[in-house]
Design an enzyme around this catalytic site. Structure first.
Site, PDB file in Angstrom:
ATOM      1  N   LYS A  20      -8.898   5.360   2.907  1.00 25.67           N
ATOM      2  CA  LYS A  20      -8.499   4.619   3.221  1.00 25.67           C
ATOM      3  C   LYS A  20      -7.505   4.502   1.912  1.00 25.67           C
ATOM      4  O   LYS A  20      -8.675   3.293   0.896  1.00 25.67           O
ATOM      5  CB  LYS A  20      -9.022   3.487   3.959  1.00 25.67           C
ATOM      6  CG  LYS A  20      -7.625   3.126   4.346  1.00 25.67           C
ATOM      7  CD  LYS A  20      -8.120   2.102   4.997  1.00 25.67           C
ATOM      8  CE  LYS A  20      -6.727   0.625   5.601  1.00 25.67           C
ATOM      9  NZ  LYS A  20      -7.222   0.061   6.881  1.00 25.67           N
ATOM     10  N   ARG A  46      -8.104  -1.630  -1.208  1.00 24.93           N
ATOM     11  CA  ARG A  46      -7.420  -3.350  -0.626  1.00 24.93           C
ATOM     12  C   ARG A  46      -5.753  -3.026  -1.360  1.00 24.93           C
ATOM     13  O   ARG A  46      -5.787  -2.250  -1.964  1.00 24.93           O
ATOM     14  CB  ARG A  46      -8.775  -4.300  -1.807  1.00 24.93           C
ATOM     15  CG  ARG A  46     -10.268  -4.477  -1.667  1.00 24.93           C
ATOM     16  CD  ARG A  46     -10.202  -4.222  -0.072  1.00 24.93           C
ATOM     17  NE  ARG A  46      -9.944  -5.414   1.023  1.00 24.93           N
ATOM     18  CZ  ARG A  46     -10.392  -6.787   1.027  1.00 24.93           C
ATOM     19  NH1 ARG A  46     -11.669  -6.835   0.615  1.00 24.93           N
ATOM     20  NH2 ARG A  46      -9.970  -7.444   2.194  1.00 24.93           N
ATOM     21  N   SER A  47      -5.678  -3.627  -0.899  1.00 19.90           N
ATOM     22  CA  SER A  47      -4.187  -4.346  -0.695  1.00 19.90           C
ATOM     23  C   SER A  47      -4.064  -4.208  -1.976  1.00 19.90           C
ATOM     24  O   SER A  47      -2.684  -4.137  -2.385  1.00 19.90           O
ATOM     25  CB  SER A  47      -3.571  -4.757   0.184  1.00 19.90           C
ATOM     26  OG  SER A  47      -4.227  -5.649   0.277  1.00 19.90           O
ATOM     27  N   LYS A  98     -15.748  -1.085   1.920  1.00 21.74           N
ATOM     28  CA  LYS A  98     -14.975  -2.048   0.711  1.00 21.74           C
ATOM     29  C   LYS A  98     -15.886  -2.953  -0.104  1.00 21.74           C
ATOM     30  O   LYS A  98     -16.439  -3.287   0.456  1.00 21.74           O
ATOM     31  CB  LYS A  98     -13.368  -3.417   1.544  1.00 21.74           C
ATOM     32  CG  LYS A  98     -13.395  -2.140   2.204  1.00 21.74           C
ATOM     33  CD  LYS A  98     -11.893  -4.093   2.796  1.00 21.74           C
ATOM     34  CE  LYS A  98     -10.473  -3.316   3.430  1.00 21.74           C
ATOM     35  NZ  LYS A  98      -9.812  -4.209   4.250  1.00 21.74           N
ATOM     36  N   ASP A 155     -13.839  -3.260   9.942  1.00 24.85           N
ATOM     37  CA  ASP A 155     -14.078  -3.541   8.880  1.00 24.85           C
ATOM     38  C   ASP A 155     -14.197  -5.441   8.439  1.00 24.85           C
ATOM     39  O   ASP A 155     -15.631  -5.720   7.379  1.00 24.85           O
ATOM     40  CB  ASP A 155     -12.045  -4.050   8.191  1.00 24.85           C
ATOM     41  CG  ASP A 155     -12.325  -4.078   7.571  1.00 24.85           C
ATOM     42  OD1 ASP A 155     -12.568  -4.848   5.629  1.00 24.85           O
ATOM     43  OD2 ASP A 155     -10.876  -4.529   6.665  1.00 24.85           O
ATOM     44  N   GLU A 190      -9.446   0.395  13.710  1.00 26.01           N
ATOM     45  CA  GLU A 190      -9.890  -0.410  12.648  1.00 26.01           C
ATOM     46  C   GLU A 190      -9.797  -1.382  13.263  1.00 26.01           C
ATOM     47  O   GLU A 190      -8.423  -1.372  13.591  1.00 26.01           O
ATOM     48  CB  GLU A 190      -9.338   0.319  11.675  1.00 26.01           C
ATOM     49  CG  GLU A 190     -10.278  -1.312  10.342  1.00 26.01           C
ATOM     50  CD  GLU A 190      -9.346  -0.738   9.254  1.00 26.01           C
ATOM     51  OE1 GLU A 190      -9.581  -1.865   7.799  1.00 26.01           O
ATOM     52  OE2 GLU A 190      -8.503  -0.183   9.211  1.00 26.01           O
ATOM     53  N   GLU A 225       0.476  -1.483  -0.179  1.00 27.16           N
ATOM     54  CA  GLU A 225      -0.341   0.014   0.411  1.00 27.16           C
ATOM     55  C   GLU A 225       0.620   1.022  -0.340  1.00 27.16           C
ATOM     56  O   GLU A 225       0.696   2.723  -0.101  1.00 27.16           O
ATOM     57  CB  GLU A 225      -1.055  -0.617   0.916  1.00 27.16           C
ATOM     58  CG  GLU A 225      -1.883  -0.855   0.940  1.00 27.16           C
ATOM     59  CD  GLU A 225      -2.949  -1.492   2.603  1.00 27.16           C
ATOM     60  OE1 GLU A 225      -2.697  -0.167   2.962  1.00 27.16           O
ATOM     61  OE2 GLU A 225      -4.176  -2.459   1.937  1.00 27.16           O
ATOM     62  N   ASP A 261      -4.768   0.927  11.759  1.00 30.05           N
ATOM     63  CA  ASP A 261      -5.407  -0.309  11.546  1.00 30.05           C
ATOM     64  C   ASP A 261      -5.321  -1.866  11.732  1.00 30.05           C
ATOM     65  O   ASP A 261      -3.614  -2.235  11.753  1.00 30.05           O
ATOM     66  CB  ASP A 261      -5.809  -0.967  10.162  1.00 30.05           C
ATOM     67  CG  ASP A 261      -6.585  -2.356   9.709  1.00 30.05           C
ATOM     68  OD1 ASP A 261      -6.398  -3.003  11.012  1.00 30.05           O
ATOM     69  OD2 ASP A 261      -6.141  -2.349   8.393  1.00 30.05           O
TER      70      ASP A 261
END
Length: 427
Positions: A388, A366-367, A337, A312, A285, A205, A242
């Site tokens: 994010k 997402r990653s 997401k 999440d 998170e 990320e 997170d």
């Protein structure tokens, strides 16, 4: 109004070099909407099913040709002739065609790619940018970014157990200023890491992954960079975490291997509360495991009035699960997401439920990402006021930030940047 005349999917690669689904939806007017779907590394068990081929001879089993074939055959046949502006009917058609609770027949990656591509085609057809098409007219808020500058957990090969250490530029007066603030802190942090002998390679990320002894050390490093970049921690910039706690929750304990700790839910709640007492942390998170709802209740009761507690893995953007969480009084915020639930309509339903229940929402990447910038438009369209989408490097992350710059410019005086007001639910 134009109708859908063709739906075409293909296998492309995401930011980690893994296959994902891209879809083009064509209208009889000649307009085409395109969407590509992301993929996560640390995933909630109740997420909609991402359909992979499982053929070890191609992409180590991660191919998505089955999902592509579903789009090019039965999904295409079902959608030809339909009105692209009737998003709810399109998505309901896709869900009924799949016929499972977790989209396991056609694949959430197939369904989502089509769902978003339809919305993009419809927006083009009516001559509106996606954020206006989905969000309507009137003033709109640009989101406060959560910028992931230090990585740990499943996103890094280091000893940090917490997965993401993020900065939030709440003192900025515009999104453009917020982005500049984040970039300046990011580059200052890079120099500090280099001077201290830490690696400056970036993770999935775009954040750094220094091999630090304790989670607290990562926060201290960020505060040092914030100060050296000319910003005031706690005023200009706040910290968000997170934890991705499901990743280190085993046998009823939270195992912080890097610190040689095995903590009960109550002990881990106190661990996080101490961090919040000592540092300017505004958001946490996945502070508890998706399997530890009792722990979530403890954490929410202790910190929920003063810290944003984002669900999440525990909610997986699922309106039904979110409704149960609201009923039980856990968390006070929803991470959004789109590939967790697998359709645009269900995503918007989850955000609406959160808003009506006094929960904030955080639009999220997402990653494993692509150059698709849909979530930037969704963050503005839903007025969720937070996004994010990674650090200040890697073009798959910057695509979203750059789209937000464009949106802010297009909106002009109709755009606002909420800063601390994004946390309207906290005392």
């Amino acid at each position: 109004m134009s109708s859908i005349v063709d739906v075409i999917a293909r296998e492309i690669l995401d930011s980690r070099g893994n296959p994902t689904v891209e879809c083009d939806v064509w209208l009889d007017s000649g307009v085409m909407g395109r969407a590509a779907v992301p993929s996560g590394a640390s995933t909630g068990e109740k997420e909609a099913l991402e359909l992979r081929d499982g053929d070890a001879r191609r992409y180590l089993g991660k191919g998505v040709l089955k999902a592509v074939e579903h789009v090019n055959n039965e999904i295409c046949e079902a959608l030809i002739g339909l009105d692209p502006t009737d998003q709810a009917y399109i998505d309901q058609t896709l869900l009924e065609l799949d016929g499972t609770d977790n989209k396991g027949s056609l694949g959430a990656n197939a369904i989502l790619a089509v769902s978003v591509a339809v919305a993009k085609a419809a927006a083009l057809e009516v001559g509106l940018p996606l954020y206006r098409y989905l969000g309507g007219s009137g003033p709109m808020s640009l989101p406060v970014p959560m910028m992931n500058v230090i990585n740990g957990g499943a996103h890094a090969n280091n000893t940090l157990d917490i997965q993401e250490f993020m900065i939030m530029p709440v003192g900025a007066r515009s999104f453009r200023e917020a982005l500049r603030c984040g970039a300046e802190i990011f580059h200052t942090l890079k120099k500090i890491c280099a001077d201290k002998g830490y690696s400056t390679a970036v993770g999935d990320e775009g954040g750094f992954a220094p091999n630090l002894a304790r989670n607290e050390d990562a926060i201290k490093l960020i505060l040092e960079a914030t100060d050296k970049a000319g910003y005031v921690p706690g005023e200009d910039v706040l910290i968000a975490l997170d934890c991705a706690s499901s990743e280190f929750y085993k046998d009823g304990k939270y195992h912080l291997a890097g610190e040689n700790l095995a903590l009960s839910s109550e002990e881990f709640t106190n661990y996080l509360a101490t961090l919040c007492d000592n540092y300017p942390i505004i958001s946490i998170e996945d502070g508890m495991s998706e399997h530890d709802w009792a722990g979530w209740k403890l954490l929410t009761d202790k910190l929920g009035d003063k810290v944003q507690l984002v669900g999440d893995d525990v909610f997986v953007t699922n309106p039904a699960i979110l409704a149960e969480g609201i009923k039980q009084g856990i968390c006070n915020s929803l991470l959004v997401k789109i590939n967790q639930i697998g359709s645009l309509s269900e995503t918007l339903k989850a955000v609406d439920l959160a808003k009506r229940s006094g929960y904030t929402s955080v639009m999220s990447h997402r990653s494993g990402e692509t150059e698709d910038s849909t979530i930037a438009d969704l963050a503005v369209a839903t007025n969720c006021m937070q996004i994010k989408t990674g650090s200040l490097s890697r073009s798959d992350r910057m695509a979203k930030y750059n789209q937000l710059l464009r949106i802010e410019e297009e909106l002009g005086s109709a755009a606002s940047y909420p800063g601390r007001a994004a946390f309207y639910h906290l005392k």
